[in-house]
Design an enzyme around this catalytic site. Structure first.
Site, PDB file in Angstrom:
ATOM      1  N   CYS A 177      -0.065  -0.853 -11.547  1.00 23.00           N
ATOM      2  CA  CYS A 177      -0.216   0.479 -10.960  1.00 23.00           C
ATOM      3  C   CYS A 177      -0.878   1.433 -11.952  1.00 23.00           C
ATOM      4  O   CYS A 177      -0.410   1.584 -13.073  1.00 23.00           O
ATOM      5  CB  CYS A 177       1.140   1.026 -10.526  1.00 23.00           C
ATOM      6  SG  CYS A 177       1.049   2.662  -9.771  1.00 23.00           S
TER       7      CYS A 177
ATOM      8  N   LEU B 157       0.836  -1.195   0.000  1.00 26.33           N
ATOM      9  CA  LEU B 157       0.000   0.000   0.000  1.00 26.33           C
ATOM     10  C   LEU B 157       0.872   1.246   0.000  1.00 26.33           C
ATOM     11  O   LEU B 157       1.747   1.403   0.852  1.00 26.33           O
ATOM     12  CB  LEU B 157      -0.914   0.010   1.232  1.00 26.33           C
ATOM     13  CG  LEU B 157      -1.786  -1.236   1.421  1.00 26.33           C
ATOM     14  CD1 LEU B 157      -2.343  -1.286   2.832  1.00 26.33           C
ATOM     15  CD2 LEU B 157      -2.906  -1.241   0.415  1.00 26.33           C
TER      16      LEU B 157
ATOM     17  N   ALA C  78      -6.441  -5.037   0.675  1.00 25.38           N
ATOM     18  CA  ALA C  78      -5.799  -3.731   0.524  1.00 25.38           C
ATOM     19  C   ALA C  78      -6.548  -2.665   1.320  1.00 25.38           C
ATOM     20  O   ALA C  78      -6.317  -2.482   2.509  1.00 25.38           O
ATOM     21  CB  ALA C  78      -5.727  -3.368  -0.964  1.00 25.38           C
TER      22      ALA C  78
ATOM     23  N   HIS D 140      -5.913  -7.813  -9.727  1.00 26.70           N
ATOM     24  CA  HIS D 140      -6.842  -6.817  -9.203  1.00 26.70           C
ATOM     25  C   HIS D 140      -8.012  -6.743 -10.184  1.00 26.70           C
ATOM     26  O   HIS D 140      -7.814  -6.481 -11.367  1.00 26.70           O
ATOM     27  CB  HIS D 140      -6.137  -5.468  -9.082  1.00 26.70           C
ATOM     28  CG  HIS D 140      -6.971  -4.406  -8.433  1.00 26.70           C
ATOM     29  ND1 HIS D 140      -6.438  -3.228  -7.961  1.00 26.70           N
ATOM     30  CD2 HIS D 140      -8.291  -4.334  -8.158  1.00 26.70           C
ATOM     31  CE1 HIS D 140      -7.399  -2.490  -7.437  1.00 26.70           C
ATOM     32  NE2 HIS D 140      -8.530  -3.150  -7.556  1.00 26.70           N
TER      33      HIS D 140
ATOM     34  N   ASN E  10      -7.844  -9.794  -5.839  1.00 27.45           N
ATOM     35  CA  ASN E  10      -7.713  -8.548  -5.095  1.00 27.45           C
ATOM     36  C   ASN E  10      -8.855  -7.611  -5.485  1.00 27.45           C
ATOM     37  O   ASN E  10      -9.136  -7.425  -6.658  1.00 27.45           O
ATOM     38  CB  ASN E  10      -6.355  -7.906  -5.393  1.00 27.45           C
ATOM     39  CG  ASN E  10      -6.170  -6.552  -4.735  1.00 27.45           C
ATOM     40  OD1 ASN E  10      -5.560  -5.662  -5.291  1.00 27.45           O
ATOM     41  ND2 ASN E  10      -6.702  -6.380  -3.541  1.00 27.45           N
TER      42      ASN E  10
END
Length: 679
Positions: A417, A333, A544, A486, A519
């Site tokens: 990202c 994180l 997360a 994710h 995720n």
């Protein structure tokens, strides 16, 4: 901290965080429209808080909003200073008596500084003590029966020291429980681009991936060509011998596993005698020299305790794998996933922790702030670091550097990202559109690294154009041991719910030996159970934002219950964070304010938690918007506030009054629901 600073207004001891005699809203009558049912509120993604706890949104003026909010409300923009002006102010600040020499502060003796009168910091102890901010009540986190505080006079808990001024005979023998530091010698070599990466460069050569060469590397092209002749042409270097060295660091009382395989072609005795010391004399060395030569790495004292265990190089498929199945994984994180926060999550039940995302280019440049993201606490028994890079050469060299200098169980490569500055550099989510670049990065890193390599991705770059399902098998063949998906695209950022059906689809397509982790939006033990039952092929779930808002989610999952945690229990967790923060960042003024900053960043997430006892529908969902509500006590009401001024008040209950002119604005603006942790 054993004892907090003087309690600020709004604490349990001094109520005042909320109106003491508020009138609960019954939800109807008085000419008001009928309150929507809990089901209707849930359909609109509004948290169904019980009517008796609801309150109208507070109306705050700029004066009531606190220092940080007042600055934003008034539209005041700080004057932009030139670099010359800032440099001049820094020099003037250093001359201040508040900037006492660290050696003088530690020992309490003005003669302890080696620079004497030439030191750029103050040696006036009496003047420093006269202007030093008031000390806190409580016990210094570094003091015990066997050691002195490393911050000496600058410690904000000086009153708790056995002796206010440690004697010269007292030596700082504190054994840190943190490892993975960067030595000064290696940092200087990285600054000057004087470090060789033989393993990474050899793998890049074998894979046909040409990386950018430095001036030093260009001058050694012939040597690189000679190295190539030593290999048998196989990509995995299976026939090479390997030696492992256990290098024990005296400065942090830790040990790291150092791999020494894929060396350049061994030189003859004549070549060693002729060229043995030239590299170091010229200010350059390779990774092996840094790790085995006492002159280059005296701070690590690697020669004090060395144990060589020769063993054959293992194939990528024979690497020791990590079984992620059923383990509670705290996601890396940005900003909030620091070492003290990870310690909190470990205490509350997390099994796997991972450091914040670190940029490869910054690590290769020896940036201290980036290397701080790789720090590991002794309580993190299963720990990995996450790196992000755009090209195979930078990632492979970073992997070699991290493996040689740090103790890690795995390395995770971030290819998801969504942040613009990362994507624009060709890293993060932009790699999802470049599968051949992904292949080069994973292959080069996997062949260079002896431990498991994991990859984190998103479903795709554009919404509605998922593509990871077609790459799952390839990612395994390229060398990844685990894949975290994710359930959102880069374009979605953090909006809308994660697409778990697509995550299941990818998990079912994955090879049996590839661990696939999901995720997105895991916020209760029921979420965890649902994903585990819906898709047995899924190894685990990464948690997360759920951990940011309520880190006790790990306890809830292990104990299979919805924990109606009290405000006092939550406040004790904050106390533990502050204690861990002071141990990590220091107990001097700078360390205290750094701890305060990261505490406030964390509080910008935790206010979104709604206690279980206040909800009509349990459990809370991550996408619910919390209305304004009163808690069951004043502290719970204070913790539910979305005002930065109230977060500052909580920090003052733990760390004393903020400095004059203090302001705070959340870095990620979590209340906007669009920017949170990295991908």
């Amino acid at each position: 901290m054993d004892a907090a600073a003087p309690v600020a207004e709004g604490s349990e001891a001094n109520p005042g965080a909320s109106p003491p005699n508020h009138q609960p809203d019954s939800g109807g009558g008085g000419g008001r429209a009928a309150r929507p049912t809990p089901e209707e509120l849930v359909a609109r993604s509004i948290a169904p808080v019980k009517p008796e706890f609801l309150c109208p949104p507070p109306v705050r003026s700029a004066a009531d909003a606190g220092d940080g909010a007042a600055a934003a409300a008034s539209g005041v923009v700080k004057e932009k200073k030139s670099r010359r002006q800032m440099k001049r102010e820094r020099k003037e600040e250093q001359k201040s008596t508040l900037h006492i020499c660290i050696e003088v502060a530690r020992s309490g003796n003005v003669d302890s500084c080696n620079y004497g009168d030439k030191c750029r910091f103050s040696h006036d102890i009496n003047a420093y003590l006269a202007q030093k901010p008031a000390d806190f009540e409580g016990t210094c986190p570094f003091i015990n029966a066997e050691e002195s505080c490393p911050y000496g006079l600058t410690c904000r808990f000086l009153n708790s020291h056995k002796e206010n001024i440690p004697s010269e005979s007292q030596k700082i023998s504190r054994k840190s429980h943190e490892i993975n530091g960067l030595s000064k010698n290696l940092q200087k070599l990285l600054w000057k681009n004087k470090v060789d990466f033989p393993k990474a460069d050899a793998q890049l050569k074998l894979l046909g991936l040409k990386g950018g060469k430095s001036k030093k590397e260009k001058s050694k092209v012939d040597n690189v060509e000679n190295q190539q002749d030593a290999f048998d042409g196989s990509n995995n270097l299976c026939n090479d011998d390997k030696s492992e060295m256990l290098a024990c660091k005296d400065d942090d009382a830790s040990c790291v596993d150092v791999s020494d395989e894929a060396r350049p072609l061994k030189k003859t005795k004549g070549e060693v005698a002729e060229n043995g010391g030239n590299d170091i004399a010229n200010g350059s060395c390779c990774m092996e020299t840094i790790l085995t030569d006492g002159t280059e790495n005296s701070s690590l004292n690697t020669l004090n305790s060395c144990k060589v265990n020769p063993s054959p190089k293992v194939h990528a498929r024979e690497k020791k794998l990590i079984d992620f199945r059923g383990k509670l994984y705290l996601a890396p994180l940005t900003t909030v996933g620091n070492l003290p926060f990870r310690r909190i999550c470990k205490v509350l039940g997390a099994d796997v922790t991972c450091g914040e995302m670190a940029m490869c280019t910054n690590l290769l440049q020896g940036q201290v702030s980036e290397w701080a993201l790789l720090r590991r606490h002794s309580s993190e028994d299963l720990f990995g670091v996450q790196i992000c890079g755009a090209y195979p050469d930078t990632v492979a060299r970073t992997v070699e550097l991290v493996e040689s200098q740090c103790s890690v169980d795995f390395i995770d490569i971030n290819m998801g990202c969504p942040i613009d500055i990362i994507v624009n550099k060709g890293a993060g989510s932009s790699l999802l559109m470049k599968p051949m670049r992904m292949k080069g990065i994973i292959q080069a890193a996997s062949n260079t690294f002896e431990k498991p390599l994991t990859v984190k991705v998103r479903t795709g770059y554009f919404e509605g154009r998922n593509r990871i399902d077609s790459l799952v098998s390839d990612i395994y063949e390229w060398g990844a041991s685990a894949l975290t998906i994710h359930g959102r695209s880069r374009q979605q950022r953090y909006s809308k719910l994660a697409d778990w059906d697509y995550i299941y689809q990818c998990a079912r397509k994955a090879p049996s030996n590839l661990h696939v982790l999901g995720n997105g939006d895991v916020f209760s033990y029921t979420d965890w159970n649902k994903h585990a039952s819906d898709c047995p092929e899924l190894s685990s779930c990464m948690i997360a934002r759920g951990a940011l808002i309520k880190p006790w989610i790990f306890t809830e999952i292990k104990e299979q219950r919805h924990w109606d945690i009290t405000s006092g229990e939550r406040f004790n967790i904050l106390k533990d964070f502050v204690r861990f923060g002071l141990e990590h960042w220091g107990s001097d003024t700078k360390g205290v304010e750094t701890t305060r900053h990261f505490l406030l960043e964390w509080l910008s997430y935790t206010y979104r938690y709604i206690p279980v006892g206040l909800l009509d529908v349990v459990p809370q969902r991550l996408n619910w918007r919390p209305p304004s509500f009163y808690g069951r006590d004043d502290l719970e009401t204070l913790m539910a506030s979305d005002s930065a001024a109230d977060w500052i008040r909580i920090s003052e209950m733990l760390l004393g009054k903020v400095p004059e002119g203090f302001t705070f604005a959340p870095k990620h603006k979590s209340n906007a629901y669009d920017r949170a942790e990295n991908g």
